[in-house]
Design a protein around this motif. Sequence first.
Motif, PDB file in Angstrom:
ATOM      1  N   GLU A  38       0.847  -1.190   0.000  1.00 51.36           N
ATOM      2  CA  GLU A  38       0.000   0.000   0.000  1.00 51.36           C
ATOM      3  C   GLU A  38       0.885   1.244   0.000  1.00 51.36           C
ATOM      4  N   TYR A  81      -1.143  -2.521  -9.961  1.00 51.15           N
ATOM      5  CA  TYR A  81      -2.192  -1.754  -9.297  1.00 51.15           C
ATOM      6  C   TYR A  81      -3.462  -2.586  -9.160  1.00 51.15           C
ATOM      7  N   ALA A 111      -5.600   9.159   1.303  1.00 47.12           N
ATOM      8  CA  ALA A 111      -5.861   8.540   0.006  1.00 47.12           C
ATOM      9  C   ALA A 111      -4.863   7.400  -0.160  1.00 47.12           C
ATOM     10  N   VAL A 112      -5.367   6.206  -0.477  1.00 46.03           N
ATOM     11  CA  VAL A 112      -4.534   5.006  -0.480  1.00 46.03           C
ATOM     12  C   VAL A 112      -4.733   4.223  -1.774  1.00 46.03           C
ATOM     13  N   ALA A 113      -3.666   3.635  -2.265  1.00 44.82           N
ATOM     14  CA  ALA A 113      -3.734   2.691  -3.385  1.00 44.82           C
ATOM     15  C   ALA A 113      -2.975   1.432  -2.978  1.00 44.82           C
ATOM     16  N   ASN A 114      -3.473   0.280  -3.430  1.00 44.92           N
ATOM     17  CA  ASN A 114      -2.754  -0.959  -3.108  1.00 44.92           C
ATOM     18  C   ASN A 114      -2.330  -1.692  -4.378  1.00 44.92           C
ATOM     19  N   ASP A 154      -6.388  -1.444  -6.484  1.00 46.93           N
ATOM     20  CA  ASP A 154      -7.555  -0.664  -6.067  1.00 46.93           C
ATOM     21  C   ASP A 154      -7.086   0.587  -5.330  1.00 46.93           C
ATOM     22  N   TYR A 155      -8.040   1.469  -5.045  1.00 51.39           N
ATOM     23  CA  TYR A 155      -7.735   2.669  -4.265  1.00 51.39           C
ATOM     24  C   TYR A 155      -8.874   2.936  -3.295  1.00 51.39           C
ATOM     25  N   GLY A 176       0.277   5.670   0.265  1.00 52.09           N
ATOM     26  CA  GLY A 176      -0.768   6.642   0.514  1.00 52.09           C
ATOM     27  C   GLY A 176      -0.242   8.003   0.919  1.00 52.09           C
TER      28      GLY A 176
END
Length: 305
Positions: free
Chosen positions: A263, A288, A279-282, A290-291, A265
């Motif tokens: 992750e 990639y 705000a986070v993205a994994n 999801d966010y 963010g």
Amino acid sequence: INQYNNDQPIHPVINTFTTLIQEFNYMKIYEKDYAEIVYDRKLWNKLNLNIKGELAERRELQNRSSYNLVDRSQREYTPNAPVAVELPITSFEDHNALTTEVNLLYEPWVKFRMYNGRKQKIDTYTPKFRLKYVKGIPDVADSKVDFDLLELGYRHTFKIGIRALADVSLKAGKFLNDESLYFMDYKHFLGNRTPFVTTDPVGSFRMLDYYAFSTSNEYFTGSFHYQMRKFLFTRIPIVRLAGVRESFFTNYLATDFSNNYTEVGYGINYIFRLFRVEAVANFVDGKYKDYGVRIGIAANLDNLF
């Protein structure tokens, strides 16, 4: 009544909201009657020993209601049993478990001061090294568990210049023996599937499933949190004077099935001295996935409800 993860990743208030409003009953719990003995001793100024012993009778619990305030026709409550890749069936029969846990905490740079004849610990930026050993003891008091877990942890908070603060948390562990254990004995990680985060922002995940990657094998987790007093929004004087901070963070998990879960963010902290928005993205194996947006609550929820 315990969550399967003893670190309690889901606050009951948050779980009540997601269950009644969204029909997401994330919290998974079981029942135990137990006796526990705790021994804590400072071996010397920089080394602390903590030993716990527990004898428990553990029982599975089932859902008894599907009541909700907002009916989501496309959803229904999931069974009160965690879902994990490594252990597809996490249900269990009633059993006794005798376990012991030994923790050694070493703070090499810790400092003290004398005040009114009393020694007080100074909140210094010393690294903290923790060695944990957990043993499931079989055949005593009809105990059905037999496992050994060894874990090494590292946590360090330090300043970078006069305007930035960095936090590093690392943990690595391995089950040396997994002859007999139940899902609550697995190693669990601080996941989150709700819009809200109530756990420590360092060392906890923002979008990880609560139990999907729980393991009885080896594992590694890493977390880095970097907080700045002046970056983008905090260049505005009134924002900076209000105590707002900006941060970047990354979390990483390695198990046999996690596929290098990562992750990254960005967050705005201490909004009204209480909240943070992130705000986070994994990513999985560097790709990639999801966010999401998460709201963190700095204060202890138990003092608010």
